[in-house]
Write an enzyme that holds these catalytic residues in place. Structure first.
Site, PDB file in Angstrom:
ATOM      1  N   LYS A 113      52.913  28.159  49.498  1.00  0.00           N
ATOM      2  CA  LYS A 113      54.176  28.845  50.241  1.00  0.00           C
ATOM      3  C   LYS A 113      55.333  27.700  50.246  1.00  0.00           C
ATOM      4  CE  LYS A 113      52.003  32.224  52.585  1.00  0.00           C
ATOM      5  NZ  LYS A 113      51.609  32.933  54.089  1.00  0.00           N
ATOM      6  N   LYS A 192      46.840  39.709  35.974  1.00  0.00           N
ATOM      7  CA  LYS A 192      46.294  39.883  37.247  1.00  0.00           C
ATOM      8  C   LYS A 192      47.583  40.764  37.711  1.00  0.00           C
ATOM      9  CE  LYS A 192      45.217  38.993  41.883  1.00  0.00           C
ATOM     10  NZ  LYS A 192      45.280  38.678  43.081  1.00  0.00           N
ATOM     11  N   LYS A 195      52.576  41.192  42.878  1.00  0.00           N
ATOM     12  CA  LYS A 195      53.822  41.415  43.131  1.00  0.00           C
ATOM     13  C   LYS A 195      54.808  40.237  42.831  1.00  0.00           C
ATOM     14  CE  LYS A 195      53.581  41.179  48.127  1.00  0.00           C
ATOM     15  NZ  LYS A 195      52.000  41.590  48.093  1.00  0.00           N
TER      16      LYS A 195
HETATM   17  P1  ADP Z   1      49.812  40.307  45.570  1.00  0.00           P
HETATM   18  O1  ADP Z   1      49.271  39.454  44.737  1.00  0.00           O
HETATM   19  O2  ADP Z   1      50.701  41.354  44.990  1.00  0.00           O
HETATM   20  O3  ADP Z   1      51.120  39.495  46.555  1.00  0.00           O
HETATM   21  P2  ADP Z   1      48.601  40.152  47.975  1.00  0.00           P
HETATM   22  O4  ADP Z   1      48.165  38.887  48.014  1.00  0.00           O
HETATM   23  O5  ADP Z   1      49.317  40.713  49.027  1.00  0.00           O
HETATM   24  O6  ADP Z   1      48.973  40.916  46.482  1.00  0.00           O
HETATM   25  O7  ADP Z   1      46.940  41.395  48.137  1.00  0.00           O
HETATM   26  C1  ADP Z   1      46.717  42.188  49.034  1.00  0.00           C
HETATM   27  C2  ADP Z   1      45.353  42.410  48.918  1.00  0.00           C
HETATM   28  O8  ADP Z   1      45.119  43.113  47.590  1.00  0.00           O
HETATM   29  C3  ADP Z   1      44.312  41.364  48.659  1.00  0.00           C
HETATM   30  O9  ADP Z   1      43.179  41.510  49.617  1.00  0.00           O
HETATM   31  C4  ADP Z   1      43.776  40.866  47.266  1.00  0.00           C
HETATM   32  O10 ADP Z   1      42.627  40.297  46.980  1.00  0.00           O
HETATM   33  C5  ADP Z   1      44.191  42.576  46.827  1.00  0.00           C
HETATM   34  N1  ADP Z   1      44.731  42.427  45.189  1.00  0.00           N
HETATM   35  C6  ADP Z   1      45.861  41.920  45.089  1.00  0.00           C
HETATM   36  N2  ADP Z   1      46.066  42.128  43.749  1.00  0.00           N
HETATM   37  C7  ADP Z   1      45.008  42.579  43.095  1.00  0.00           C
HETATM   38  C8  ADP Z   1      44.625  42.767  41.857  1.00  0.00           C
HETATM   39  N3  ADP Z   1      45.263  42.620  40.873  1.00  0.00           N
HETATM   40  N4  ADP Z   1      43.229  43.115  41.736  1.00  0.00           N
HETATM   41  C9  ADP Z   1      42.325  43.472  42.721  1.00  0.00           C
HETATM   42  N5  ADP Z   1      42.769  42.806  43.934  1.00  0.00           N
HETATM   43  C10 ADP Z   1      44.082  42.894  44.195  1.00  0.00           C
END
Ligand code: ADP
Ligand code: TRP
Length: 326
Positions: A113, A192, A195
């Site tokens: 971060k 993948k 956001k």
């Molecule tokens: P981002 O990558 O968009 O910031 P987060 O880290 O906030 O998403 O993810 C929140 C939850 O959603 C986590 O448990 C993560 O494993 C799941 N997740 C996020 N993106 C994916 C993806 N592309 N495929 C599967 N699971 C995902």
């Protein structure tokens, strides 16, 4: 999984995408049917990254709305705001006194971060201690989280064991449940979905905006007539999540046959995504007009969670010798 005390925290960090749904939310919803679940919106944690009061408050409500719309059942789950159980910060302080600097210095998420420009505050450094308190304060047995949170769970276990070593058996040691790598949902660029990569398809998106994004899904340059490769297609990888096996087979056959353009496939995918979340969208629209009801759900959830936290805090205070005279 059955009859376990399950807890997880959700960052109020903006709109949810379909990667979040298939990678996490769907599992949270399944767990509610056979377990005692506590899910909270981590608004204290979010202060480490959000410095706008309105944004934090709005995002926090938005998460509640989204989860309820997607099927979280407040009869089965205690859904609440982290800060509605303020004892969690008291426990975080107590745990911080048994947490070594070395343990926190090894945390990947702090390094990640800060390298992304987030202020290297004490709160960000101590983030895993607050997270340990979140988990330990409810005597949680199982904590479902994404892979990125695995180290935090290990730290929680270390902190709890250290506490128990010093003060005697007081805290329950939780087990992590690392959520499916089964479905890594690709984004519109084929990487993948995340956001941070600006490649997401949002769950609660207007049809027009969703269409624009689906039409941007990256493909190779084969023309309409050409046969296409269904095994290397982001469209098919996404379609799989929504379609039944027959529908999937039909699309694969169309790819092989040629005379079926990527535009056709994208249109089918778009309709599938939009109709898959139709019920949730309707529920969300209704709930949005009844925020009083949503707040009441959060209040009820907090009361249930707080009663549980009170028991654990009684044990912890007694163990360390913190007396409360009023
Ligand atoms: P981002 O990558 O968009 O910031 P987060 O880290 O906030 O998403 O993810 C929140 C939850 O959603 C986590 O448990 C993560 O494993 C799941 N997740 C996020 N993106 C994916 C993806 N592309 N495929 C599967 N699971 C995902
Ligand atoms: N750190 C988690 C995340 O970024 C959110 C969180 C806070 C959490 N406290 C928790 C998750 C306790 C599980 C248990 O996603």
């Amino acid at each position: 999984m059955n009859n376990k005390v399950i807890l997880s925290g959700i960052q109020p960090s903006g709109t949810l995408h379909i990667g979040n749904y298939f990678g996490a939310i769907r599992q949270f919803l399944e767990l509610q049917n056979t377990n005692e679940c506590y899910y909270f919106i981590a608004n204290y944690h979010a202060l480490t990254t959000i410095n706008e009061a309105r944004e934090l408050a709005d995002n926090s409500r938005m998460v509640a709305l989204d989860y309820l719309a997607l099927g979280l059942d407040p009869e089965k789950v205690a859904l609440f705001l982290q800060a509605d159980v303020p004892e969690v910060t008291e426990l975080a302080w107590i745990l911080s006194t048994v947490t070594s600097m070395g343990l926190l210095e090894r945390a990947h998420s702090y390094k990640d971060k800060t390298s992304r420009g987030i202020l290297p505050s004490h709160g960000l450094f101590a983030y895993p201690v607050l997270m340990a308190a979140d988990i330990l304060i409810y005597d949680s047995e199982v904590v479902p989280v994404g892979k990125d949170q695995k180290q935090h769970l290990e730290m929680t276990r270390d902190i709890a064991m250290r506490f128990n070593n010093i003060y005697g058996d007081t805290l329950r040691i939780p087990e992590p449940m690392i959520l499916s790598d089964v479905a890594v949902v690709p984004g519109i660029d084929g990487k993948k979905m995340s956001k941070s990569y600006d490649n997401t398809l949002e769950i609660f998106c207007e049809f027009k905006a969703l269409k624009k994004k689906v039409m941007r899904i990256v493909t190779d340059s084969r023309s309409l007539e050409d046969p296409k490769d269904p095994d290397n297609s982001t469209i098919i990888d996404l379609f799989k999540l929504f379609a039944d096996s027959k529908e999937l087979q039909t699309m694969r056959d169309n790819f092989f046959a040629g005379g079926y353009g990527y535009g056709h496939a994208k249109k089918e995918l778009l309709d599938k995504i939009y109709s898959f979340f139709e019920q949730a969208r309707d529920r969300r629209n209704k709930l949005e007009n009844d925020m009083e009801f949503v707040e009441q759900i959060l209040r009820d959830g907090a009361n249930r969670a707080r009663a549980r936290a009170a028991e654990v805090m009684k044990r912890v205070r007694a163990a360390v010798g913190i007396e409360k005279l009023i």
